[in-house]
Design a protein around this motif. Sequence first.
Motif, mmCIF file in Angstrom:
data_model
loop_
_atom_site.group_PDB
_atom_site.id
_atom_site.type_symbol
_atom_site.label_atom_id
_atom_site.label_comp_id
_atom_site.label_asym_id
_atom_site.label_seq_id
_atom_site.Cartn_x
_atom_site.Cartn_y
_atom_site.Cartn_z
ATOM 1 N N GLY A 42 37.716 46.532 63.598
ATOM 2 C CA GLY A 42 38.239 45.961 64.707
ATOM 3 C C GLY A 42 37.238 44.859 65.157
ATOM 4 O O GLY A 42 37.611 44.065 66.256
ATOM 5 N N ILE A 43 36.088 44.623 64.706
ATOM 6 C CA ILE A 43 35.303 43.549 64.738
ATOM 7 C C ILE A 43 35.364 42.237 63.999
ATOM 8 O O ILE A 43 35.084 41.265 64.296
ATOM 9 N N THR A 44 35.608 42.786 62.589
ATOM 10 C CA THR A 44 35.514 41.789 61.337
ATOM 11 C C THR A 44 36.734 41.537 60.938
ATOM 12 O O THR A 44 37.346 40.699 61.165
ATOM 13 N N ALA A 45 37.098 42.457 59.974
ATOM 14 C CA ALA A 45 38.366 42.194 59.023
ATOM 15 C C ALA A 45 39.498 42.258 59.920
ATOM 16 O O ALA A 45 40.293 41.124 59.537
ATOM 17 N N GLY A 78 49.692 47.617 45.790
ATOM 18 C CA GLY A 78 51.162 47.752 45.675
ATOM 19 C C GLY A 78 51.640 47.032 44.643
ATOM 20 O O GLY A 78 51.160 46.358 43.644
ATOM 21 N N PRO A 79 53.172 46.814 44.445
ATOM 22 C CA PRO A 79 53.831 45.870 43.796
ATOM 23 C C PRO A 79 53.446 44.621 43.627
ATOM 24 O O PRO A 79 53.460 43.793 42.792
ATOM 25 N N VAL A 80 52.998 44.210 44.896
ATOM 26 C CA VAL A 80 52.583 42.646 45.181
ATOM 27 C C VAL A 80 51.007 42.676 44.922
ATOM 28 O O VAL A 80 50.418 43.734 45.242
ATOM 29 N N PRO A 81 50.626 41.402 45.193
ATOM 30 C CA PRO A 81 48.987 41.306 45.199
ATOM 31 C C PRO A 81 48.692 41.882 46.622
ATOM 32 O O PRO A 81 49.025 41.466 47.605
ATOM 33 N N THR A 82 47.457 42.633 46.497
ATOM 34 C CA THR A 82 47.096 43.427 47.705
ATOM 35 C C THR A 82 45.326 43.059 47.733
ATOM 36 O O THR A 82 44.940 43.635 46.974
ATOM 37 N N VAL A 83 45.342 42.416 48.795
ATOM 38 C CA VAL A 83 44.092 41.810 48.867
ATOM 39 C C VAL A 83 43.014 42.660 49.586
ATOM 40 O O VAL A 83 43.271 42.743 50.861
ATOM 41 N N LYS A 84 42.043 43.351 49.166
ATOM 42 C CA LYS A 84 41.154 44.132 49.778
ATOM 43 C C LYS A 84 40.278 43.223 50.566
ATOM 44 O O LYS A 84 39.521 42.710 49.868
ATOM 45 N N ILE A 85 40.142 43.659 51.727
ATOM 46 C CA ILE A 85 39.056 42.687 52.627
ATOM 47 C C ILE A 85 38.272 43.732 53.502
ATOM 48 O O ILE A 85 38.602 44.493 54.039
ATOM 49 N N SER A 86 36.956 43.606 52.832
ATOM 50 C CA SER A 86 36.024 44.700 53.467
ATOM 51 C C SER A 86 35.507 44.321 54.698
ATOM 52 O O SER A 86 35.355 42.951 55.100
ATOM 53 N N THR A 87 35.080 45.529 55.545
ATOM 54 C CA THR A 87 34.903 45.093 56.995
ATOM 55 C C THR A 87 33.235 44.909 56.930
ATOM 56 O O THR A 87 32.793 44.326 58.061
ATOM 57 N N ASN A 88 32.560 45.272 56.013
ATOM 58 C CA ASN A 88 31.099 45.073 55.878
ATOM 59 C C ASN A 88 30.553 44.527 54.778
ATOM 60 O O ASN A 88 31.247 44.900 53.557
ATOM 61 N N SER A 89 29.498 43.759 54.453
ATOM 62 C CA SER A 89 28.885 43.368 53.149
ATOM 63 C C SER A 89 28.359 44.521 52.273
ATOM 64 O O SER A 89 28.483 44.363 50.890
ATOM 65 N N GLU A 90 27.952 45.680 52.816
ATOM 66 C CA GLU A 90 27.390 46.807 51.946
ATOM 67 C C GLU A 90 28.578 47.085 50.969
ATOM 68 O O GLU A 90 28.125 47.201 49.716
ATOM 69 N N THR A 96 42.830 45.572 54.879
ATOM 70 C CA THR A 96 41.332 45.495 55.468
ATOM 71 C C THR A 96 40.872 47.170 55.132
ATOM 72 O O THR A 96 41.594 48.037 55.607
ATOM 73 N N THR A 97 39.664 47.235 54.754
ATOM 74 C CA THR A 97 39.117 48.630 54.626
ATOM 75 C C THR A 97 37.492 48.443 54.926
ATOM 76 O O THR A 97 36.859 47.625 54.670
ATOM 77 N N GLY A 98 37.027 49.613 55.434
ATOM 78 C CA GLY A 98 35.643 49.920 55.633
ATOM 79 C C GLY A 98 35.251 50.715 54.724
ATOM 80 O O GLY A 98 33.944 51.006 54.747
ATOM 81 N N LEU A 131 30.647 38.112 58.954
ATOM 82 C CA LEU A 131 30.945 37.900 60.315
ATOM 83 C C LEU A 131 29.751 38.345 60.940
ATOM 84 O O LEU A 131 29.405 37.857 62.047
ATOM 85 N N LEU A 132 29.166 39.335 60.377
ATOM 86 C CA LEU A 132 27.852 40.250 61.094
ATOM 87 C C LEU A 132 26.740 39.404 60.717
ATOM 88 O O LEU A 132 25.762 39.728 61.197
ATOM 89 N N GLU A 133 26.812 38.492 59.816
ATOM 90 C CA GLU A 133 25.669 37.773 59.189
ATOM 91 C C GLU A 133 25.524 36.286 59.701
ATOM 92 O O GLU A 133 24.904 35.658 58.952
ATOM 93 N N GLY A 134 26.477 35.862 60.657
ATOM 94 C CA GLY A 134 26.183 34.286 60.947
ATOM 95 C C GLY A 134 27.400 33.595 60.787
ATOM 96 O O GLY A 134 27.309 32.493 61.194
#
Length: 499
Positions: free
Chosen positions: A275-278, A425-437, A416-418, A453-456
């Motif tokens: 709820g802060i980044t992605a 899915g059947p369409v392009p599914t863009v995985k967006i990480s909430t953290n850099s690790e 989005t995922t942490g 977003l947590l790194e400047g």
Amino acid sequence: MKPWVRLSPNDQVIIALASFSEGQQLTLEDGAPLILTEDVSRGHKIATDFVPAGHDVHKFGYSIGKASVDIEPGTWVHTHNLRTGLEGIVNYSYEPTDELNSSVNPEDSHRTFMGYERPNGEVGIRNEIWIINTVGCINKTCELLAQKGNVRFGDQVDGIHHFAHPFGCSQLGDDLKFTQKLLASLVHHPNAAGVLIVGLGCENNQIDLFKAAIGDYDPNRVKFLKSQDSEDEIEEGITLIGELVDFARTFTKKPLPVAKIKIGLKCGGSDGFSGITANPLVGGVSDRLIAAGGTAILTEVPEMFGAETILMKRASDEGVFGRIVALINDFKEYYIRHNQVIYDNPSPGNKSGGISTLEEKSLGCTQKGGHSLVTDVVPYGERVVKPGLNLLEAPGNDLVSVTALTAAGAHIVLFTTGRGTPFGGPVPTVKISTNSELAGRKRNWIDFNAGRLLEGQSMEELIDELWESMIAIASGEMHTHNEKNGFKEIAIFKDGVIL
């Protein structure tokens, strides 16, 4: 940069951006020291104020539950001392807000992507052949058809894909209708230039019945094969695929306005940073697409519980407000009908990542919808018809909800995922990480790192970057990991008995 973040001045908690140890001292905004009374993991909450038992604890500026015991400053705040504040069925009233997204980038209204215009006026971002089976008994037949089809014709289209599922037989009533509606909407998806529908012959979901669910279709685009009536269903299927490929080759890419793009909004395996980044990042892209005339689709109804009034205040009119109320209450009745607790805690992975209550999850989840008007509410298995922000009836389950988003017409799903997940899915599914690790550790899963977003890096910078990535994916200039890895799956919402 501070090792913690407070999301609203009204919050009694901060979120740890690193793991802390008992006795460690932090310095708050006003310079006051805060001594930690216990270890706190990264992404989890730390109390900065005394909260008496039974009182609300705020994060995002809203209540995320009630203190189950007295909470002292410096305390780790989680499931052991925080409980949901949600209970019972809520009576809602129409109270529209004036706090809506109004920012428009003039350049976006003229922006184009390279896509495929279909005869019915819809557009696709891929030129694929989809094989859809009416019943699970022939999953392997369809899988073999896709394999052989790709060997023979794969260089002439963007791919030949089959989506396995176990249903279509021994289902009754609304349960069967759910399956038919969902599969019929997939048949109409414009990313599929051609569709081969394969039946067995003795299933409940007979081809003739399924044709009624599909409605009008172009016989050049949609072909049918009943396996029990065919002497060699593989040979006949390959012949039909060849005809569909010939039809698909009549389409060429052309510049199309970004207003034609529909995106699905989904989160899965969340953590304390979702709820802060992605999620806010995706909300920014959603607002930008809608301002340009496009469409965004938000689902996961149970993960609206506790934050639903935020969406209700953004209803475009009182009729849409009433449909949002029905969407929420119908899903609560679904829980009650199955003797389940309506306001249960998030999944073990969510709790491990720092999310304690359903309202905390929901307040983070709904940020994917940005700040735009809600223009429509769409039943499960049906297709979106209005531009703007649409709410879609579907559960929180990743595979079920992404399938529903696809069936509703989403060309791309922003996921989005942490915690991380490989599926698509059947369409392009863009995985967006909430953290850099996570982004660094699972590079074969993650497509975009919102942890920066947590790194400047600023929200504006990353919204621009994700916006450009979305257009590149829509144009076929970039492909998501689920596409590269061949991870294209569906799951169908089930609510009934099987004979």
